[in-house]
Design a protein around this motif. Structure first.
Motif, PDB file in Angstrom:
ATOM      1  N   TYR A 203       0.805  -1.213   0.000  1.00 32.71           N
ATOM      2  CA  TYR A 203       0.000   0.000   0.000  1.00 32.71           C
ATOM      3  C   TYR A 203       0.843   1.269   0.000  1.00 32.71           C
ATOM      4  O   TYR A 203       2.002   1.268   0.399  1.00 32.71           O
ATOM      5  CB  TYR A 203      -0.922   0.038   1.220  1.00 32.71           C
ATOM      6  CG  TYR A 203      -2.085  -0.909   1.100  1.00 32.71           C
ATOM      7  CD1 TYR A 203      -2.133  -2.063   1.868  1.00 32.71           C
ATOM      8  CD2 TYR A 203      -3.135  -0.648   0.226  1.00 32.71           C
ATOM      9  CE1 TYR A 203      -3.195  -2.946   1.767  1.00 32.71           C
ATOM     10  CE2 TYR A 203      -4.198  -1.529   0.122  1.00 32.71           C
ATOM     11  CZ  TYR A 203      -4.218  -2.665   0.893  1.00 32.71           C
ATOM     12  OH  TYR A 203      -5.277  -3.526   0.793  1.00 32.71           O
ATOM     13  N   ILE A 204       0.184   2.348  -0.436  1.00 36.22           N
ATOM     14  CA  ILE A 204       0.778   3.671  -0.348  1.00 36.22           C
ATOM     15  C   ILE A 204       0.953   4.049   1.121  1.00 36.22           C
ATOM     16  O   ILE A 204       0.087   3.800   1.963  1.00 36.22           O
ATOM     17  CB  ILE A 204      -0.114   4.713  -1.047  1.00 36.22           C
ATOM     18  CG1 ILE A 204      -0.062   4.531  -2.564  1.00 36.22           C
ATOM     19  CG2 ILE A 204       0.304   6.137  -0.691  1.00 36.22           C
ATOM     20  CD1 ILE A 204      -1.033   5.388  -3.316  1.00 36.22           C
TER      21      ILE A 204
ATOM     22  N   ARG B 232       3.977  11.290  -0.153  1.00 35.81           N
ATOM     23  CA  ARG B 232       3.509   9.908  -0.157  1.00 35.81           C
ATOM     24  C   ARG B 232       4.367   9.100  -1.115  1.00 35.81           C
ATOM     25  O   ARG B 232       4.991   9.640  -2.027  1.00 35.81           O
ATOM     26  CB  ARG B 232       2.038   9.821  -0.546  1.00 35.81           C
ATOM     27  CG  ARG B 232       1.702  10.326  -1.929  1.00 35.81           C
ATOM     28  CD  ARG B 232       0.210  10.319  -2.151  1.00 35.81           C
ATOM     29  NE  ARG B 232      -0.149  10.929  -3.431  1.00 35.81           N
ATOM     30  CZ  ARG B 232      -1.372  11.301  -3.746  1.00 35.81           C
ATOM     31  NH1 ARG B 232      -2.369  11.139  -2.894  1.00 35.81           N
ATOM     32  NH2 ARG B 232      -1.616  11.846  -4.918  1.00 35.81           N
ATOM     33  N   ILE B 233       4.374   7.800  -0.888  1.00 37.14           N
ATOM     34  CA  ILE B 233       5.179   6.906  -1.709  1.00 37.14           C
ATOM     35  C   ILE B 233       4.379   5.643  -1.962  1.00 37.14           C
ATOM     36  O   ILE B 233       3.799   5.057  -1.041  1.00 37.14           O
ATOM     37  CB  ILE B 233       6.541   6.624  -1.041  1.00 37.14           C
ATOM     38  CG1 ILE B 233       7.421   5.756  -1.928  1.00 37.14           C
ATOM     39  CG2 ILE B 233       6.381   6.013   0.353  1.00 37.14           C
ATOM     40  CD1 ILE B 233       8.882   5.706  -1.462  1.00 37.14           C
ATOM     41  N   SER B 234       4.354   5.233  -3.223  1.00 35.26           N
ATOM     42  CA  SER B 234       3.608   4.036  -3.586  1.00 35.26           C
ATOM     43  C   SER B 234       4.394   2.781  -3.230  1.00 35.26           C
ATOM     44  O   SER B 234       5.562   2.851  -2.829  1.00 35.26           O
ATOM     45  CB  SER B 234       3.307   4.051  -5.084  1.00 35.26           C
ATOM     46  OG  SER B 234       4.504   3.856  -5.820  1.00 35.26           O
ATOM     47  N   ASN B 235       3.764   1.646  -3.421  1.00 34.53           N
ATOM     48  CA  ASN B 235       4.445   0.402  -3.081  1.00 34.53           C
ATOM     49  C   ASN B 235       5.652   0.144  -3.978  1.00 34.53           C
ATOM     50  O   ASN B 235       6.565  -0.597  -3.594  1.00 34.53           O
ATOM     51  CB  ASN B 235       3.474  -0.776  -3.135  1.00 34.53           C
ATOM     52  CG  ASN B 235       2.878  -0.972  -4.518  1.00 34.53           C
ATOM     53  OD1 ASN B 235       2.831  -0.049  -5.321  1.00 34.53           O
ATOM     54  ND2 ASN B 235       2.414  -2.180  -4.786  1.00 34.53           N
ATOM     55  N   ASN B 236       5.686   0.763  -5.169  1.00 33.33           N
ATOM     56  CA  ASN B 236       6.836   0.570  -6.055  1.00 33.33           C
ATOM     57  C   ASN B 236       7.733   1.809  -6.110  1.00 33.33           C
ATOM     58  O   ASN B 236       8.547   1.945  -7.027  1.00 33.33           O
ATOM     59  CB  ASN B 236       6.381   0.195  -7.462  1.00 33.33           C
ATOM     60  CG  ASN B 236       5.467   1.226  -8.083  1.00 33.33           C
ATOM     61  OD1 ASN B 236       5.113   2.206  -7.455  1.00 33.33           O
ATOM     62  ND2 ASN B 236       5.077   0.999  -9.319  1.00 33.33           N
TER      63      ASN B 236
ATOM     64  N   ILE C 200       7.073   5.254  -6.261  1.00 37.62           N
ATOM     65  CA  ILE C 200       6.709   6.526  -6.873  1.00 37.62           C
ATOM     66  C   ILE C 200       6.322   7.515  -5.776  1.00 37.62           C
ATOM     67  O   ILE C 200       5.537   7.188  -4.888  1.00 37.62           O
ATOM     68  CB  ILE C 200       5.559   6.338  -7.864  1.00 37.62           C
ATOM     69  CG1 ILE C 200       6.004   5.427  -9.005  1.00 37.62           C
ATOM     70  CG2 ILE C 200       5.091   7.686  -8.413  1.00 37.62           C
ATOM     71  CD1 ILE C 200       4.902   5.036  -9.946  1.00 37.62           C
ATOM     72  N   THR C 201       6.890   8.710  -5.853  1.00 43.57           N
ATOM     73  CA  THR C 201       6.698   9.695  -4.790  1.00 43.57           C
ATOM     74  C   THR C 201       5.953  10.938  -5.280  1.00 43.57           C
ATOM     75  O   THR C 201       6.010  11.297  -6.457  1.00 43.57           O
ATOM     76  CB  THR C 201       8.049  10.132  -4.212  1.00 43.57           C
ATOM     77  OG1 THR C 201       8.859  10.677  -5.260  1.00 43.57           O
ATOM     78  CG2 THR C 201       8.779   8.951  -3.583  1.00 43.57           C
ATOM     79  N   ASN C 202       5.270  11.571  -4.351  1.00 49.29           N
ATOM     80  CA  ASN C 202       4.610  12.851  -4.580  1.00 49.29           C
ATOM     81  C   ASN C 202       4.852  13.726  -3.359  1.00 49.29           C
ATOM     82  O   ASN C 202       4.867  13.223  -2.234  1.00 49.29           O
ATOM     83  CB  ASN C 202       3.105  12.686  -4.782  1.00 49.29           C
ATOM     84  CG  ASN C 202       2.766  11.860  -5.989  1.00 49.29           C
ATOM     85  OD1 ASN C 202       2.510  10.672  -5.873  1.00 49.29           O
ATOM     86  ND2 ASN C 202       2.795  12.467  -7.153  1.00 49.29           N
TER      87      ASN C 202
ATOM     88  N   ASN D 216      10.555  -1.800   2.718  1.00 44.83           N
ATOM     89  CA  ASN D 216       9.478  -2.776   2.910  1.00 44.83           C
ATOM     90  C   ASN D 216       9.900  -3.944   3.790  1.00 44.83           C
ATOM     91  O   ASN D 216       9.073  -4.508   4.514  1.00 44.83           O
ATOM     92  CB  ASN D 216       8.978  -3.278   1.563  1.00 44.83           C
ATOM     93  CG  ASN D 216       8.167  -2.229   0.812  1.00 44.83           C
ATOM     94  OD1 ASN D 216       7.596  -1.325   1.415  1.00 44.83           O
ATOM     95  ND2 ASN D 216       8.126  -2.344  -0.508  1.00 44.83           N
TER      96      ASN D 216
ATOM     97  N   ASN E 145      -4.281   4.916   3.400  1.00 45.66           N
ATOM     98  CA  ASN E 145      -5.347   5.906   3.593  1.00 45.66           C
ATOM     99  C   ASN E 145      -6.337   5.457   4.662  1.00 45.66           C
ATOM    100  O   ASN E 145      -7.488   5.911   4.687  1.00 45.66           O
ATOM    101  CB  ASN E 145      -6.072   6.153   2.273  1.00 45.66           C
ATOM    102  CG  ASN E 145      -6.733   7.512   2.227  1.00 45.66           C
ATOM    103  OD1 ASN E 145      -6.267   8.468   2.850  1.00 45.66           O
ATOM    104  ND2 ASN E 145      -7.828   7.601   1.507  1.00 45.66           N
TER     105      ASN E 145
END
Length: 112
Positions: A32-33, A50-54, A56-58, A73, A99
């Motif tokens: 999960y994010i 935030r960062i995704s499971n793979n 990717i950041t925002n 992880n 979330n």
């Protein structure tokens, strides 16, 4: 049952750095994010990064270029490296998983 335990907050001078950590229990962390939010006095809680499971950041515009989110992880831990801190970064910082799950929050104060 998922629990999130944050650490690394505190008092720092303007221009300084802090590294926040958030360790998760349970088995869902890696899929999960994960995100960091903050809430300053009298303001709404806002997304910081935030960062995704793979991976990717925002980032929020206000922290872009100063903060870096990362995750491990294997350790079920998310980090927030905060550099060039400003007084306006003062807030309670929370980590969030999927979330849904929230940490207890910790104070970050940037002041001379």
């Amino acid at each position: 049952q998922v629990q999130l335990v944050e650490s690394g907050g505190g008092l720092v001078q303007p221009g300084g750095s802090l590294r926040l950590s958030c360790a998760a229990s349970g088995s869902i962390f890696s899929i999960y994010i994960v995100a960091w939010y903050r809430q300053a006095p009298g303001k709404q809680r806002e997304l910081v990064a935030r960062i995704s499971n793979n991976g990717i950041t925002n980032y929020a515009d206000s922290v872009q270029g100063r903060f870096t989110i990362s995750r491990d992880n294997a350790k079920k831990t998310v980090y927030l490296q905060m550099n060039s801190l400003k007084p306006e970064d003062t807030a309670v910082y929370y980590c969030n998983l999927a979330n849904t799950y929230w940490g207890q929050g910790m104070q970050v104060t940037v002041s001379s």
